[in-house]
Design an enzyme around this catalytic site. Structure first.
Site, PDB file in Angstrom:
ATOM      1  N   ALA A 227      91.900  56.404 123.716  1.00  0.00           N
ATOM      2  CA  ALA A 227      92.916  55.917 122.784  1.00  0.00           C
ATOM      3  C   ALA A 227      94.296  56.465 123.147  1.00  0.00           C
ATOM      4  CB  ALA A 227      92.515  56.300 121.355  1.00  0.00           C
ATOM      5  N   ARG A 228      94.670  57.575 122.531  1.00  0.00           N
ATOM      6  CA  ARG A 228      95.942  58.236 122.814  1.00  0.00           C
ATOM      7  C   ARG A 228      95.715  59.741 122.843  1.00  0.00           C
ATOM      8  NH1 ARG A 228      97.272  53.935 124.329  1.00  0.00           N
ATOM      9  NH2 ARG A 228      99.125  52.701 123.764  1.00  0.00           N
ATOM     10  N   ASP A 252      90.618  59.597 129.260  1.00  0.00           N
ATOM     11  CA  ASP A 252      91.415  58.572 129.936  1.00  0.00           C
ATOM     12  C   ASP A 252      92.873  58.649 129.489  1.00  0.00           C
ATOM     13  OD1 ASP A 252      91.591  56.172 131.669  1.00  0.00           O
ATOM     14  OD2 ASP A 252      92.146  55.170 129.785  1.00  0.00           O
ATOM     15  N   GLU A 257     101.484  62.315 130.392  1.00  0.00           N
ATOM     16  CA  GLU A 257     100.971  61.527 131.513  1.00  0.00           C
ATOM     17  C   GLU A 257     102.104  61.200 132.478  1.00  0.00           C
ATOM     18  OE1 GLU A 257      99.062  58.097 129.830  1.00  0.00           O
ATOM     19  OE2 GLU A 257      97.494  59.270 128.862  1.00  0.00           O
ATOM     20  N   HIS A 276      94.524  56.979 132.713  1.00  0.00           N
ATOM     21  CA  HIS A 276      94.866  55.951 131.718  1.00  0.00           C
ATOM     22  C   HIS A 276      94.603  54.553 132.287  1.00  0.00           C
ATOM     23  CE1 HIS A 276      97.465  55.404 127.887  1.00  0.00           C
ATOM     24  NE2 HIS A 276      96.636  54.381 128.029  1.00  0.00           N
ATOM     25  N   SER A 278      91.527  52.810 131.753  1.00  0.00           N
ATOM     26  CA  SER A 278      90.382  52.133 131.124  1.00  0.00           C
ATOM     27  C   SER A 278      90.681  50.684 130.768  1.00  0.00           C
ATOM     28  CB  SER A 278      89.938  52.887 129.865  1.00  0.00           C
ATOM     29  OG  SER A 278      90.959  52.894 128.881  1.00  0.00           O
TER      30      SER A 278
END
Length: 315
Positions: A227-228, A252, A257, A276, A278
């Site tokens: 998600a975040r 992920d 980031e 990130h 996914s």
């Protein structure tokens, strides 16, 4: 004929939309120097970067609807022009369900079968067996039961997992054995063999996977986040992973980031990290196009749009 501005969308949309919407006027400014071409646009589609969206709004006073090609809109719901000018915001929810849910399950399968450990051993030509777990009858807690979370729950249920969902609306979801409100997150986290985070980032969810929640989890439990990053207290997570107070994490998304090269998460054997990614799938464009074309039909017919964002809820 409707004028549509494609602004910083992902690769391919600049070619796909003009072909699919031949009866409309589609403009594709490449950068700020070409934004004047969007001056008469009524509709925009593109990035979920709030600062860039504001640049489009500044040159497009007639714009009435903006579609984000991202599912997460935490950087858009605070853009003041949406409320000040009554611009409708929709997101790309539904275009990412399958691939993101599969990514979450891939983390879970890899954790259960220790595939990350075997991969590390392979690079050292090390033949050593480790304990492996079955997923049937294991407990999967899904935090957030939107379209992505619901798909994670469906896949988990299909392989025989016991699924508990956490969300505000306590109503039945296929494949979910029990649904509890967010106030009971810490209680069901204690039952989890795997905790999958699939909630949007809002005021309520920021830091929800707190130090206290992590402390309630089993020593063998894994946290999976697609998600975040900011939904997890990352410092508390690192502490628990280092101390072996939880089994591991499949991440992920991270708070920062790209993840800095000196971040301690890189060095932990019980952590799997993907960049990130996914949401990656060769079918995203076709799903996005189908959703946008249907919503454009609704826009022209003055019908309710799909995936309309609630600015108060934040998603």
């Amino acid at each position: 004929m409707t004028k549509i501005a494609v602004w910083s969308a992902f690769s391919g949309m600049a070619n796909d939309l003009p072909k699919a919407l031949a009866d409309d006027d589609v403009v594709v400014p490449k950068d700020e120097s070409e934004l004047a071409s969007a001056a008469d646009a009524e509709v925009g589609i593109g990035t979920n970067n709030g600062a860039r969206v504001r640049k489009l709004f500044a040159v497009a006073p007639k714009l009435r609807w903006y579609h984000s090609v991202g599912a997460g809109v935490e950087n858009l719901v605070t853009v003041p022009e949406f409320r000040e000018r009554g611009i409708v915001l929709t997101n790309n929810s539904g275009s990412y369900d399958i691939q993101i849910a599969e990514h979450a399950l891939a983390f879970i399968f890899a954790a259960a079968k220790r595939l990350h450990v075997y991969r590390d051993q392979q690079s050292h030509r090390n033949w050593k067996e480790h304990r492996q777990d079955e997923l049937r009858d294991a407990t999967l807690v899904v935090y957030g039961l939107g379209s992505i979370g619901a798909e994670i729950a469906r896949l988990g249920s299909a392989i025989g997992m016991r699924v508990i969902g956490v969300r505000r609306r306590v109503e039945p979801v296929p494949g979910v054995d029990r649904i509890v409100p967010p106030e009971l997150l810490d209680e069901v986290a204690a039952e989890a063999d795997y905790l999958a985070i699939a909630a949007p980032l809002t005021r309520e969810t920021r830091g929800a996977i707190s130090r206290d929640v992590i402390a309630r989890m089993k020593k063998t439990a894994w946290i999976v986040n697609i998600a975040r990053g900011a939904i997890i207290d990352e410092e508390a997570l690192v502490d628990a992973l280092k101390a072996g107070r939880i089994g591991g994490a499949g991440l992920d998304t991270l708070t920062v980031e790209p993840l800095p090269a000196d971040h301690p998460l890189w060095a932990l054997e019980n952590v799997m990290i993907s960049p990130h990614s996914s949401n990656s799938s060769p079918r995203v464009r076709e799903r996005t196009l189908a959703l946008f074309v249907e919503n454009l039909r609704r826009f022209k017919a003055d019908e309710p749009l799909l995936n309309r964002v609630d600015f108060e809820a934040g998603y």
